[in-house]
Design a protein around this motif. Sequence first.
Motif, PDB file in Angstrom:
ATOM      1  N   LYS A  10      18.052  12.198 -54.493  1.00 19.01           N
ATOM      2  CA  LYS A  10      17.797  11.044 -55.370  1.00 19.01           C
ATOM      3  C   LYS A  10      16.396  10.465 -55.104  1.00 19.01           C
ATOM      4  CE  LYS A  10      20.809   8.014 -56.985  1.00 19.01           C
ATOM      5  NZ  LYS A  10      21.870   7.137 -57.200  1.00 19.01           N
ATOM      6  N   ALA A  11      16.051  10.313 -53.845  1.00 17.22           N
ATOM      7  CA  ALA A  11      14.740   9.765 -53.477  1.00 17.22           C
ATOM      8  C   ALA A  11      13.608  10.683 -53.935  1.00 17.22           C
ATOM      9  CB  ALA A  11      14.666   9.546 -51.961  1.00 17.22           C
ATOM     10  N   PHE A  12      13.791  12.001 -53.797  1.00 19.27           N
ATOM     11  CA  PHE A  12      12.784  12.951 -54.262  1.00 19.27           C
ATOM     12  C   PHE A  12      12.575  12.810 -55.766  1.00 19.27           C
ATOM     13  CE2 PHE A  12      11.868  17.051 -56.256  1.00 19.27           C
ATOM     14  CZ  PHE A  12      10.630  17.320 -55.700  1.00 19.27           C
ATOM     15  N   ALA A  13      13.655  12.734 -56.512  1.00 19.66           N
ATOM     16  CA  ALA A  13      13.559  12.602 -57.973  1.00 19.66           C
ATOM     17  C   ALA A  13      12.855  11.297 -58.351  1.00 19.66           C
ATOM     18  CB  ALA A  13      14.947  12.678 -58.600  1.00 19.66           C
ATOM     19  N   GLU A  14      13.238  10.206 -57.699  1.00 20.42           N
ATOM     20  CA  GLU A  14      12.629   8.901 -57.992  1.00 20.42           C
ATOM     21  C   GLU A  14      11.135   8.903 -57.678  1.00 20.42           C
ATOM     22  OE1 GLU A  14      15.065   6.364 -55.554  1.00 20.42           O
ATOM     23  OE2 GLU A  14      16.570   6.094 -57.139  1.00 20.42           O
TER      24      GLU A  14
END
Length: 175
Positions: free
Chosen positions: A152-156
């Motif tokens: 999720k953090a990578f995508a954000e």
Amino acid sequence: MKTPSILRLSTTTLALCGMFLLAPHGNAAEKDTLDAADVKFVKHAAAAGMAEVKVAELGVKKAENADVKAFATMIAADHTKVNEELKALATTKGIELSDVIDPKHADTFQKLEKLSGKEFDKEFLDTLVSSHKKGVSNFEDAAKDAKNADVKAFAEKTLPALKAHLDKAKELAAK
């Protein structure tokens, strides 16, 4: 004489049993398992990112317009960096990524390879608009729905750059 030997054997056996009991917990901390949707996102993002770099490198070589060539250079650099981050993430999650461009992306590359001049520039930008629209959509979904916090953090983190690439590709395509 027998007591110290039995005591040593018992202590060794207990220590080994303790190591075997703790070993699975140590591995679980090193590699989280991801749900199928998160794995699919990581693999798809890696394949698309690798294709973006190949297409951008072609743009650096073949683009006629200086702005398109500069944009291709930026795309190649940005996606190379993101691809490295994604490979590192995949490694920590135990996901194996392919080094082979999938057939759909290979077809696009081969189509662009045959073009030149303004025709190349137009198709190149159309390709980047299309691929970045899909990418933005996929990354928005992952930023919202990914179960794993790292995914999720990578995508954000990556999403703003993808949106900026899409906007720039649209701007150049409209000229």
